[in-house]
Design a protein around this motif. Structure first.
Motif, PDB file in Angstrom:
ATOM      1  N   HIS B 105       7.896   6.276   9.906  1.00 35.21           N
ATOM      2  CA  HIS B 105       8.755   4.871  10.729  1.00 35.21           C
ATOM      3  C   HIS B 105       8.548   6.242  11.749  1.00 35.21           C
ATOM      4  O   HIS B 105       8.825   7.379  12.090  1.00 35.21           O
ATOM      5  N   VAL B 106       8.685   5.409  13.147  1.00 31.74           N
ATOM      6  CA  VAL B 106       8.882   5.907  15.014  1.00 31.74           C
ATOM      7  C   VAL B 106      10.317   5.819  14.874  1.00 31.74           C
ATOM      8  O   VAL B 106      11.027   4.561  15.354  1.00 31.74           O
ATOM      9  N   ILE B 107      10.439   6.724  15.666  1.00 30.28           N
ATOM     10  CA  ILE B 107      11.962   6.645  16.861  1.00 30.28           C
ATOM     11  C   ILE B 107      11.212   6.848  18.237  1.00 30.28           C
ATOM     12  O   ILE B 107      10.682   7.493  18.567  1.00 30.28           O
ATOM     13  N   VAL B 108      12.034   5.742  18.887  1.00 29.76           N
ATOM     14  CA  VAL B 108      11.332   5.543  19.908  1.00 29.76           C
ATOM     15  C   VAL B 108      12.664   6.301  20.800  1.00 29.76           C
ATOM     16  O   VAL B 108      13.581   5.443  21.079  1.00 29.76           O
ATOM     17  N   MET B 109      12.563   6.745  21.636  1.00 28.62           N
ATOM     18  CA  MET B 109      13.289   8.341  22.154  1.00 28.62           C
ATOM     19  C   MET B 109      14.427   7.124  23.855  1.00 28.62           C
ATOM     20  O   MET B 109      14.827   7.509  24.501  1.00 28.62           O
ATOM     21  N   ASP B 110      13.243   6.542  24.634  1.00 28.86           N
ATOM     22  CA  ASP B 110      13.629   5.902  25.426  1.00 28.86           C
ATOM     23  C   ASP B 110      14.007   4.938  25.464  1.00 28.86           C
ATOM     24  O   ASP B 110      13.497   3.865  24.953  1.00 28.86           O
ATOM     25  N   MET B 111      15.162   4.115  25.660  1.00 35.90           N
ATOM     26  CA  MET B 111      15.464   3.169  25.683  1.00 35.90           C
ATOM     27  C   MET B 111      14.577   1.651  26.601  1.00 35.90           C
ATOM     28  O   MET B 111      14.539   0.965  26.300  1.00 35.90           O
ATOM     29  N   GLU B 112      14.725   2.651  27.768  1.00 34.08           N
ATOM     30  CA  GLU B 112      14.115   1.855  28.262  1.00 34.08           C
ATOM     31  C   GLU B 112      12.511   1.201  27.866  1.00 34.08           C
ATOM     32  O   GLU B 112      11.887  -0.532  28.357  1.00 34.08           O
ATOM     33  N   TYR B 113      11.943   2.695  27.430  1.00 29.56           N
ATOM     34  CA  TYR B 113      11.093   1.623  26.325  1.00 29.56           C
ATOM     35  C   TYR B 113      10.258   1.198  25.651  1.00 29.56           C
ATOM     36  O   TYR B 113      10.390  -0.049  24.855  1.00 29.56           O
ATOM     37  N   TYR B 114      11.791   1.608  24.491  1.00 33.94           N
ATOM     38  CA  TYR B 114      12.262   0.675  23.146  1.00 33.94           C
ATOM     39  C   TYR B 114      12.317  -1.212  23.835  1.00 33.94           C
ATOM     40  O   TYR B 114      11.712  -1.756  23.340  1.00 33.94           O
ATOM     41  N   ASN B 115      12.997  -1.055  24.898  1.00 34.89           N
ATOM     42  CA  ASN B 115      13.541  -2.232  25.271  1.00 34.89           C
ATOM     43  C   ASN B 115      12.055  -3.373  25.454  1.00 34.89           C
ATOM     44  O   ASN B 115      12.371  -4.483  25.832  1.00 34.89           O
ATOM     45  N   LYS B 116      11.192  -2.802  25.874  1.00 34.14           N
ATOM     46  CA  LYS B 116       9.654  -3.706  26.225  1.00 34.14           C
ATOM     47  C   LYS B 116       8.962  -3.642  25.415  1.00 34.14           C
ATOM     48  O   LYS B 116       8.172  -4.387  25.130  1.00 34.14           O
ATOM     49  N   LEU B 117       9.589  -3.650  24.209  1.00 36.79           N
ATOM     50  CA  LEU B 117       8.459  -3.473  22.305  1.00 36.79           C
ATOM     51  C   LEU B 117       9.091  -5.088  22.245  1.00 36.79           C
ATOM     52  O   LEU B 117      10.263  -5.316  22.647  1.00 36.79           O
ATOM     53  N   GLU B 118       8.675  -5.586  21.431  1.00 42.00           N
ATOM     54  CA  GLU B 118       8.377  -6.855  20.998  1.00 42.00           C
ATOM     55  C   GLU B 118       9.945  -6.750  19.632  1.00 42.00           C
ATOM     56  O   GLU B 118      10.420  -5.748  19.653  1.00 42.00           O
ATOM     57  N   ASP B 119      10.878  -7.420  19.717  1.00 44.66           N
ATOM     58  CA  ASP B 119      11.932  -6.832  18.388  1.00 44.66           C
ATOM     59  C   ASP B 119      11.328  -6.626  17.560  1.00 44.66           C
ATOM     60  O   ASP B 119      10.009  -7.685  16.881  1.00 44.66           O
ATOM     61  N   PRO B 120      11.493  -6.293  16.471  1.00 41.81           N
ATOM     62  CA  PRO B 120      10.831  -5.987  15.056  1.00 41.81           C
ATOM     63  C   PRO B 120      10.722  -7.165  14.384  1.00 41.81           C
ATOM     64  O   PRO B 120      11.364  -7.996  14.003  1.00 41.81           O
ATOM     65  N   ALA B 121       9.377  -7.452  13.382  1.00 45.27           N
ATOM     66  CA  ALA B 121       9.825  -8.666  12.549  1.00 45.27           C
ATOM     67  C   ALA B 121      10.546  -8.307  11.736  1.00 45.27           C
ATOM     68  O   ALA B 121      11.237  -7.126  11.076  1.00 45.27           O
ATOM     69  N   ASP B 122      11.120  -9.835  10.956  1.00 44.72           N
ATOM     70  CA  ASP B 122      12.160  -9.748   9.785  1.00 44.72           C
ATOM     71  C   ASP B 122      11.484  -8.377   8.936  1.00 44.72           C
ATOM     72  O   ASP B 122      11.934  -7.952   8.043  1.00 44.72           O
ATOM     73  N   GLU B 123      10.522  -8.405   8.302  1.00 43.93           N
ATOM     74  CA  GLU B 123       9.609  -7.473   7.043  1.00 43.93           C
ATOM     75  C   GLU B 123       9.269  -5.568   7.740  1.00 43.93           C
ATOM     76  O   GLU B 123      10.089  -4.838   7.176  1.00 43.93           O
ATOM     77  N   GLU B 124       9.762  -5.651   9.034  1.00 47.44           N
ATOM     78  CA  GLU B 124       9.420  -4.599   9.518  1.00 47.44           C
ATOM     79  C   GLU B 124      10.927  -4.066   8.724  1.00 47.44           C
ATOM     80  O   GLU B 124      11.490  -2.973   8.602  1.00 47.44           O
ATOM     81  N   ASN B 125      12.270  -5.451  10.050  1.00 44.64           N
ATOM     82  CA  ASN B 125      13.259  -4.238   8.921  1.00 44.64           C
ATOM     83  C   ASN B 125      14.149  -4.334   7.396  1.00 44.64           C
ATOM     84  O   ASN B 125      15.028  -3.384   7.631  1.00 44.64           O
ATOM     85  N   ASP B 126      13.362  -5.160   6.733  1.00 42.61           N
ATOM     86  CA  ASP B 126      13.806  -4.935   5.667  1.00 42.61           C
ATOM     87  C   ASP B 126      13.189  -3.534   5.085  1.00 42.61           C
ATOM     88  O   ASP B 126      14.093  -2.794   4.641  1.00 42.61           O
ATOM     89  N   MET B 127      11.872  -2.851   5.503  1.00 43.39           N
ATOM     90  CA  MET B 127      11.222  -2.033   5.310  1.00 43.39           C
ATOM     91  C   MET B 127      11.935  -0.667   6.001  1.00 43.39           C
ATOM     92  O   MET B 127      12.510   0.234   5.153  1.00 43.39           O
ATOM     93  N   LEU B 128      12.540  -0.903   7.183  1.00 42.42           N
ATOM     94  CA  LEU B 128      13.482  -0.206   7.592  1.00 42.42           C
ATOM     95  C   LEU B 128      15.146   0.005   7.327  1.00 42.42           C
ATOM     96  O   LEU B 128      15.859   1.465   7.134  1.00 42.42           O
ATOM     97  N   ASP B 129      15.022  -0.513   6.166  1.00 46.01           N
ATOM     98  CA  ASP B 129      16.791  -0.768   5.784  1.00 46.01           C
ATOM     99  C   ASP B 129      16.673   0.292   4.262  1.00 46.01           C
ATOM    100  O   ASP B 129      17.725   1.176   3.990  1.00 46.01           O
TER     101      ASP B 129
END
Lengths: 487, 137
Positions: B105-129
């Motif tokens: 999994h990726v950690i995006v260090m810069d909040m500004e860039y992170y906010n430009k991304l789409e929200d994680p999909a349910d499936e992604e969040n399920d795996m991130l759990d």
């Protein structure tokens, strides 16, 4: 002074560049075994690693535990087969610890032995009626539909009833529920065992109850699996809204755990999302919370067969550090069914000459180093003996959990080698692979090396292609050994 | 319900092509969390050096646990996991990029860039759990 120092330097370099290659035997070829092998091969460049498994086929629960409709989860097999194909690694199937070769013999043949043979038994509920016909462990049921040779004779009766009760709400419980409720046309194109597919096609089960002794906040399953079972086509889901009431203690649990918070949200949504009644002929999945089994009920018409579960309503009690346990309230009710699947946890099996903690169901260890006994004395270790996976940690976690587990065990091993803790054994050459094969040959054990597994693999894929399945598993030892051929 | 954002995505899911949609920048700074190998990556500003407009690649630097820097060119649209494997950089990916496990999994260090991304999909969040080393930010 200078001479002393020089001698010490010589001693250290002698023990680390020993002319005897490190010979390791890993018992168990599931994720724990393979991740450990991979790590050892990488960290110790001269090492030779042999992996033995009591089955002719490798990969442990990846082959016999992961559900047939979860093929992506099995992709890790590609990584494991690359490890097995490494020149310094050998897989030997059909070699059982205990009956084919003893632990003491392995310790004589190898410098290091790592036990990674998992958990092949079950926690018992410990209530009356547990040995009635129709009460099975989920582990055996999973073995059965996954074509494990020891599961093919389970022969569960899916035709005498329309209701199945599953005790437990973890991912294994959800797997079992899903396999019972999914349209069989969807299962027909998976690697499910044919005998199971046939039985499921003839099954009369239409209602499945998932019974947990605590509430939705404590449910042990994870989001992906829950989402999947809630999304089965044309399935009526029932969750009692009153069960969704949460207490401050529940809020605290959810605040500290992202997993539990998201599970609760999924269950809440599902409780109100669908219709309030099933339509005629529709399959049903019921989540039952706050109920613990008191005893299994015997059928009047069919003596010796289960006809239901006597359940006791529970309440939750905090026991400190945010944990809540279920306490019986003295109110009871019956839930009728023709089959019960107990999914309350796996348990490891002890072997001779191996310290074992019966209470926890694991081998006593510290970071993978096996302790000589259960006394908790942290300084008394079994030399050259390590554990990894469920045998070390207990039967929890996902495939990836074994990655970190293997890292820890191999770090302990590496440290022991570095510090000379294993010097008494590594100082000497060990027979390793050659010695093992010689003994097994003397005992007429039919070893299945990796190349022979590849023949089995090819044949299963070929048979599968005839039926639009990724593979058609061979489910008896005889068939497996026949295709493996004699070596 | 909390609005905390998890700046973690799947490196097998993260698509470089989303950057193309961002008019302000063609650059991205991020790091990949990988417990075992401790790799981190950074992509330098594409406008200044390294970006190959013709081939459609972006320069990415993988930094290993012991500080070794491995600069590579990654085609836009390729996942970080694939990019690593194509260049013989060790990165665990048990399910081989099918969003069926949590070994990468990726950690995006810069909040500004992170906010430009789409929200994680349910499936992604399920795996991130289930991901090791998951953090709030």
């Amino acid at each position: 002074m200078a001479i002393f120092r020089a001698r010490r330097v010589l001693w250290r370099s002698f023990s680390t560049i020993s002319s005897h290659p490190l010979r390791v035997c890993i018992v168990g070829s599931g994720p724990a075994g393979f991740y450990t092998a991979e790590k050892i091969l990488k960290t110790h460049q001269g090492s030779q690693v042999d992996i033995i498994d009591r089955l002719p086929t490798p990969y442990g629960l990846v082959r016999s535990g992961v559900a047939p409709d979860h093929p992506e989860t099995k992709n890790v097999i590609n990584q494991f087969s690359r490890v097995a194909q490494n020149g310094r690694c050998s897989f030997f199937g059909n070699v059982a610890l205990g009956s084919s070769i003893s632990l003491v013999e392995l310790q004589e043949l190898y410098h290091v032995v790592v036990l990674a043979y998992g958990a092949e038994s079950d926690r018992v509920v410990g209530i009356p009626g547990e040995d009635l016909k129709g009460v099975h462990s989920a582990r055996e049921f999973v073995w059965w539909y996954n074509g494990h040779p020891d599961g093919r004779n389970l022969d569960p009766d899916l035709k005498n009833t329309d209701t199945a009760v599953i005790l437990g709400q973890g991912n294994v419980a959800l797997d079992v529920a899903r396999i019972l409720l999914r349209p069989t046309s969807e299962l027909a194109i998976t690697d499910i065992a044919s005998h199971a597919l046939t039985a499921l096609e003839q099954s009369s089960i239409r209602k499945v109850y998932l019974v947990g002794r605590r509430g939705p906040v404590q449910a042990a399953c994870t989001a992906k699996e829950l989402r999947e079972v809630l999304g089965i086509k044309d399935l009526y889901i029932h969750i009692k809204e009153t069960d969704l009431k949460i207490t401050p203690a529940d809020e605290e649990e959810m605040k500290n755990s992202r997993i539990h918070r998201r599970i609760y949200e999924l269950l809440s949504k599902a409780a109100t999302a669908g219709p309030s009644q099933p339509s005629s002929g529709q399959r049903e999945l019921h989540f039952v919370f706050f109920r613990q089994p008191d005893r299994f009920l015997e059928s009047y018409d069919k003596k010796g067969y289960v006809s239901g579960v006597h359940l006791e309503k529970t309440g939750l009690k905090g026991i400190g550090s945010g944990k809540q346990i279920a306490i019986g309230t003295g109110q009871f009710e019956n839930l009728s069914c023709g089959i019960v699947l107990k999914s309350i946890g796996y348990k490891s099996v002890p072997v001779d000459d191996l310290p074992f903690d019966n209470q926890k169901g694991v081998v006593p260890n510290v970071k993978g180093r096996v302790l000589s006994d259960n006394s908790g004395d942290p300084t008394s270790f079994e030399n050259g003996l390590y554990v990894c996976g469920w045998l070390k940690r207990g039967p929890t976690g996902i495939i990836a959990t074994n990655l970190y587990c293997a890292e820890e065990t191999v770090a302990s091993l590496s440290e022991d080698l570095e510090l000379g803790v294993l010097a008494s054994t590594t100082r000497l050459p060990k027979l390793g692979r050659d010695g093992l094969l010689q003994i097994l040959d003397n005992r007429n054990v039919r070893v299945v090396p990796f190349s022979a597994w590849e023949r089995i693999d090819k044949e299963e894929k070929r048979l599968g292609s005839l039926r639009n399945k990724p593979r058609e598993k061979l489910t008896s030892r005889e068939e497996l050994l026949k295709v493996a051929g004699s070596e | 319900m909390s609005r905390s954002r998890y700046t973690q995505r799947h490196c097998c899911q993260y698509q470089w092509s989303t950057l193309e949609l961002l008019p302000e920048t063609r650059a991205f700074q991020g790091s990949i969390f990988q417990k075992h190998h401790g790799f981190s990556t950074s992509a330098s500003d594409g406008a200044s050096a390294g970006a190959d407009e013709e081939k459609g690649t972006i320069p990415v630097t993988f930094v290993s646990k012991d500080g070794e820097e491995i600069p590579i060119q990654v085609p836009i649209g390729m996942s970080m996991l694939e990019a690593a494997h194509e260049n013989d950089i060790e990165l665990e990916g048990a399910c081989e990029g099918l969003l069926a496990c949590s070994t990468c999994h990726v950690i995006v260090m810069d909040m500004e860039y992170y906010n430009k991304l789409e929200d994680p999909a349910d499936e992604e969040n399920d795996m991130l759990d289930l991901a090791f080393g998951l953090t709030e930010t």
